[in-house]
Design a protein around this motif. Structure first.
Motif, PDB file in Angstrom:
ATOM      1  N   ALA A  49       0.825  -1.186  -0.048  1.00 28.16           N
ATOM      2  CA  ALA A  49      -0.029   0.120  -0.017  1.00 28.16           C
ATOM      3  C   ALA A  49       0.859   1.253   0.017  1.00 28.16           C
ATOM      4  O   ALA A  49       0.574   2.403  -0.598  1.00 28.16           O
ATOM      5  CB  ALA A  49      -0.849   0.129   1.147  1.00 28.16           C
ATOM      6  N   ALA A  50       2.022   1.216   0.713  1.00 29.32           N
ATOM      7  CA  ALA A  50       2.867   2.395   0.847  1.00 29.32           C
ATOM      8  C   ALA A  50       3.619   2.522  -0.732  1.00 29.32           C
ATOM      9  O   ALA A  50       3.735   3.779  -1.061  1.00 29.32           O
ATOM     10  CB  ALA A  50       3.969   2.405   1.742  1.00 29.32           C
ATOM     11  N   ILE A  51       3.951   1.515  -1.344  1.00 33.40           N
ATOM     12  CA  ILE A  51       4.601   1.701  -2.685  1.00 33.40           C
ATOM     13  C   ILE A  51       3.592   2.277  -3.394  1.00 33.40           C
ATOM     14  O   ILE A  51       3.835   3.048  -4.516  1.00 33.40           O
ATOM     15  CB  ILE A  51       5.051   0.210  -2.916  1.00 33.40           C
ATOM     16  N   HIS A  56       2.582   7.341  -7.313  1.00 34.13           N
ATOM     17  CA  HIS A  56       1.934   8.597  -7.721  1.00 34.13           C
ATOM     18  C   HIS A  56       2.978   9.834  -7.977  1.00 34.13           C
ATOM     19  O   HIS A  56       2.446  10.824  -8.831  1.00 34.13           O
ATOM     20  CB  HIS A  56       0.850   8.931  -7.021  1.00 34.13           C
ATOM     21  N   GLN A  57       3.983   9.872  -7.351  1.00 32.47           N
ATOM     22  CA  GLN A  57       5.011  10.968  -7.359  1.00 32.47           C
ATOM     23  C   GLN A  57       6.313  10.324  -8.084  1.00 32.47           C
ATOM     24  O   GLN A  57       7.140  11.388  -8.509  1.00 32.47           O
ATOM     25  CB  GLN A  57       5.591  11.289  -6.016  1.00 32.47           C
ATOM     26  N   VAL A  58       6.064   9.311  -9.026  1.00 25.67           N
ATOM     27  CA  VAL A  58       7.176   8.885  -9.757  1.00 25.67           C
ATOM     28  C   VAL A  58       7.098   9.558 -11.312  1.00 25.67           C
ATOM     29  O   VAL A  58       5.822   8.913 -11.794  1.00 25.67           O
ATOM     30  CB  VAL A  58       7.444   7.229  -9.601  1.00 25.67           C
ATOM     31  N   ASP A  59       7.956   9.875 -11.900  1.00 23.54           N
ATOM     32  CA  ASP A  59       7.702  10.476 -13.403  1.00 23.54           C
ATOM     33  C   ASP A  59       8.091   9.086 -14.109  1.00 23.54           C
ATOM     34  O   ASP A  59       8.793   8.316 -13.708  1.00 23.54           O
ATOM     35  CB  ASP A  59       8.966  11.660 -13.703  1.00 23.54           C
ATOM     36  N   TRP A 325       8.898   8.013   3.540  1.00 24.45           N
ATOM     37  CA  TRP A 325      10.038   8.086   2.766  1.00 24.45           C
ATOM     38  C   TRP A 325      10.528   6.483   2.416  1.00 24.45           C
ATOM     39  O   TRP A 325      11.008   6.346   1.156  1.00 24.45           O
ATOM     40  CB  TRP A 325      11.178   8.389   3.893  1.00 24.45           C
ATOM     41  N   ASP A 326      10.080   5.541   3.111  1.00 26.60           N
ATOM     42  CA  ASP A 326      10.337   3.949   2.917  1.00 26.60           C
ATOM     43  C   ASP A 326       9.752   3.661   1.440  1.00 26.60           C
ATOM     44  O   ASP A 326      10.262   3.179   0.566  1.00 26.60           O
ATOM     45  CB  ASP A 326      10.078   3.154   3.803  1.00 26.60           C
ATOM     46  N   GLY A 327       8.446   4.235   1.503  1.00 25.80           N
ATOM     47  CA  GLY A 327       7.462   3.923   0.300  1.00 25.80           C
ATOM     48  C   GLY A 327       8.232   4.546  -0.924  1.00 25.80           C
ATOM     49  O   GLY A 327       8.212   3.993  -2.017  1.00 25.80           O
ATOM     50  N   ASN A 328       8.623   5.758  -0.617  1.00 25.89           N
ATOM     51  CA  ASN A 328       9.050   6.645  -1.837  1.00 25.89           C
ATOM     52  C   ASN A 328      10.283   6.063  -2.545  1.00 25.89           C
ATOM     53  O   ASN A 328      10.303   5.668  -3.663  1.00 25.89           O
ATOM     54  CB  ASN A 328       9.414   8.107  -1.659  1.00 25.89           C
ATOM     55  N   VAL A 329      11.247   5.706  -1.747  1.00 23.40           N
ATOM     56  CA  VAL A 329      12.298   5.116  -2.080  1.00 23.40           C
ATOM     57  C   VAL A 329      11.966   3.617  -2.976  1.00 23.40           C
ATOM     58  O   VAL A 329      12.518   3.225  -4.072  1.00 23.40           O
ATOM     59  CB  VAL A 329      13.403   4.593  -1.040  1.00 23.40           C
ATOM     60  N   ALA A 330      11.267   2.899  -2.303  1.00 24.28           N
ATOM     61  CA  ALA A 330      10.690   1.499  -2.799  1.00 24.28           C
ATOM     62  C   ALA A 330      10.237   1.623  -4.286  1.00 24.28           C
ATOM     63  O   ALA A 330      10.302   0.965  -5.052  1.00 24.28           O
ATOM     64  CB  ALA A 330       9.885   0.667  -1.661  1.00 24.28           C
ATOM     65  N   ALA A 331       9.113   2.754  -4.244  1.00 19.69           N
ATOM     66  CA  ALA A 331       8.478   2.865  -5.542  1.00 19.69           C
ATOM     67  C   ALA A 331       9.448   3.027  -6.802  1.00 19.69           C
ATOM     68  O   ALA A 331       9.311   2.627  -7.658  1.00 19.69           O
ATOM     69  CB  ALA A 331       7.505   3.817  -5.377  1.00 19.69           C
ATOM     70  N   LEU A 334      11.549   0.065  -7.452  1.00 21.50           N
ATOM     71  CA  LEU A 334      10.715  -0.674  -7.968  1.00 21.50           C
ATOM     72  C   LEU A 334      10.628  -0.545  -9.670  1.00 21.50           C
ATOM     73  O   LEU A 334      10.689  -1.542 -10.402  1.00 21.50           O
ATOM     74  CB  LEU A 334       9.341  -1.225  -7.448  1.00 21.50           C
ATOM     75  N   TYR A 335      10.300   0.595 -10.043  1.00 25.31           N
ATOM     76  CA  TYR A 335      10.157   1.064 -11.292  1.00 25.31           C
ATOM     77  C   TYR A 335      11.309   0.757 -12.133  1.00 25.31           C
ATOM     78  O   TYR A 335      11.437   0.296 -13.279  1.00 25.31           O
ATOM     79  CB  TYR A 335       9.883   2.550 -11.312  1.00 25.31           C
ATOM     80  N   LYS A 336      12.663   1.125 -11.423  1.00 25.15           N
ATOM     81  CA  LYS A 336      13.788   0.666 -12.066  1.00 25.15           C
ATOM     82  C   LYS A 336      14.108  -0.914 -12.273  1.00 25.15           C
ATOM     83  O   LYS A 336      14.516  -1.066 -13.373  1.00 25.15           O
ATOM     84  CB  LYS A 336      15.056   1.408 -11.354  1.00 25.15           C
TER      85      LYS A 336
END
Length: 359
Positions: A49-51, A56-59, A325-331, A334-336
């Protein structure tokens, strides 16, 4: 609805603002919010859920992997029964862990609840990932604790037949314990189970810095099956600016087909402060990205992957998860990882203008 790649993610949209149907996607993300055997701080069940919220903030144009979204990234419906199973198993596991800590044996009925839950998760994840592999899709499991990786690796190994499958395991922990705290399907035993139960798997571990004597003896007893790059040995190479050389050596240890099993605590704790068992040291975000990049440049084909042990700050409500922050780094990681998996199958790399002085 057409995707506006230059605008914000639509409210209520899926992972990375996408709503790709599973049947049209090359990559299918399978959320598995299960953490029954977590042995320190819980919270990984909120990882998916955090990811999702942070994604939604990932370009959608990435400097390393280009436009993975064009390959189609869908989120599987998952397992609606899992939250209830996880709660019951976690309660039973806590009673067992408390008993072991106090020097007593856990109640057999509690032990049975936990093991049965682990077996069901393994079976269901294996079956779903096997279906996706048969459809030539890339399964991406998002945990949950590291025990959820077993089923995905089992499906990938089975899909290889007699061919070898390499498992690149990035983690702070070796996860080679024998039935840790009495649980056969413990997150701390996942790679032990993989090695002992999957004869075609070649395990290469990176960043390991928390382990016991029995795990080191197990590694020594598995020449040709298990190679462990301990963080203490990697540190000198990183500080000497030799990371690219080490990455090439790691890639050389792996067969042509590789499964990525990434525990977020393989990164330095500043990148994942809320994960259940953070350990000082570890890889930087850039070092992990560079490692996977070298792997793909070496011609390895990524057949599947998982990202586990992501835990948002426990003080955040469900509404606030997007600010984790953890969700931000993980998202972003994951995209990469998804992008590199697609590049390993022929997707193009980005073509960005280079500023003067950059090779």
């Amino acid at each position: 609805m057409p995707i506006d790649v230059n605008g914000p993610a639509p409210q209520g949209s899926g992972l990375y603002g996408l709503d790709t149907p599973v049947g049209e996607a090359k990559v299918v993300v399978l959320p598995v919010p299960f953490e029954a055997t977590v042995s320190f701080s819980p919270g990984t069940a909120r990882g998916p859920a955090a990811i999702l919220a942070a994604s939604h903030q990932v370009d959608l144009l990435d400097a390393d992997v280009g436009r993975p979204w064009e390959g189609g990234i869908a989120v599987d419906a998952g397992f609606p029964w899992l939250p209830a199973l996880d709660r019951a198993a976690r309660e039973a596991a806590c009673r067992c862990i408390d008993a072991v800590t106090a020097g007593r044996a856990g109640a057999p009925e509690d032990q049975e609840i936990v093991e049965a839950a682990g077996q069901r998760v393994n079976r269901e994840v294996t079956e779903r990932c096997a279906e996706l592999l048969r459809e030539s899709r890339i399964p991406v499991v998002v945990g949950g604790d590291h025990s959820v990786s077993y089923g995905a690796i089992a499906a990938a190994a089975a899909a290889m037949g007699e061919r070898r499958l390499g498992v690149l395991h990035v983690d702070a922990h070796a996860d080679l314990r024998d039935a840790y705290e009495g649980f056969m399907w413990s997150h701390a035993s996942v790679m032990r189970n993989v090695v002992e139960r999957m004869s075609t798997v070649r395990l290469v571990q990176v960043g390991i810095r928390d382990f016991c004597d029995a795990e080191v003896e197990f590694i020594k007893a598995q020449p040709g099956r298990v190679t462990t790059y301990f963080d203490a040995h990697l540190r000198a190479a990183r500080l000497a600016g030799q990371w690219s050389t080490v990455c090439a050596a790691i890639a050389n240890e792996l067969p042509d087909n590789v499964y990525l099993s990434i525990d977020i605590d393989g990164l330095e704790p500043s990148q994942c402060p809320s994960t259940g068992t953070p350990v000082p040291g570890g890889l930087s975000f850039d070092e992990l990205v560079a490692l996977v990049d070298v792997l793909v440049q070496a011609g390895k084909r990524i057949v599947g992957l998982d990202l586990v042990e992501v835990a948002p700050d426990g003080s955040l409500t469900d509404v606030e998860l997007g600010s984790s922050w953890d969700g931000n780094v993980a998202a972003r990681l994951l995209y990469k990882l998804i992008g590199f998996a697609l590049i390993s199958r022929g997707a193009p790399r980005p073509d960005l203008p280079r500023a003067p002085g950059i090779r």
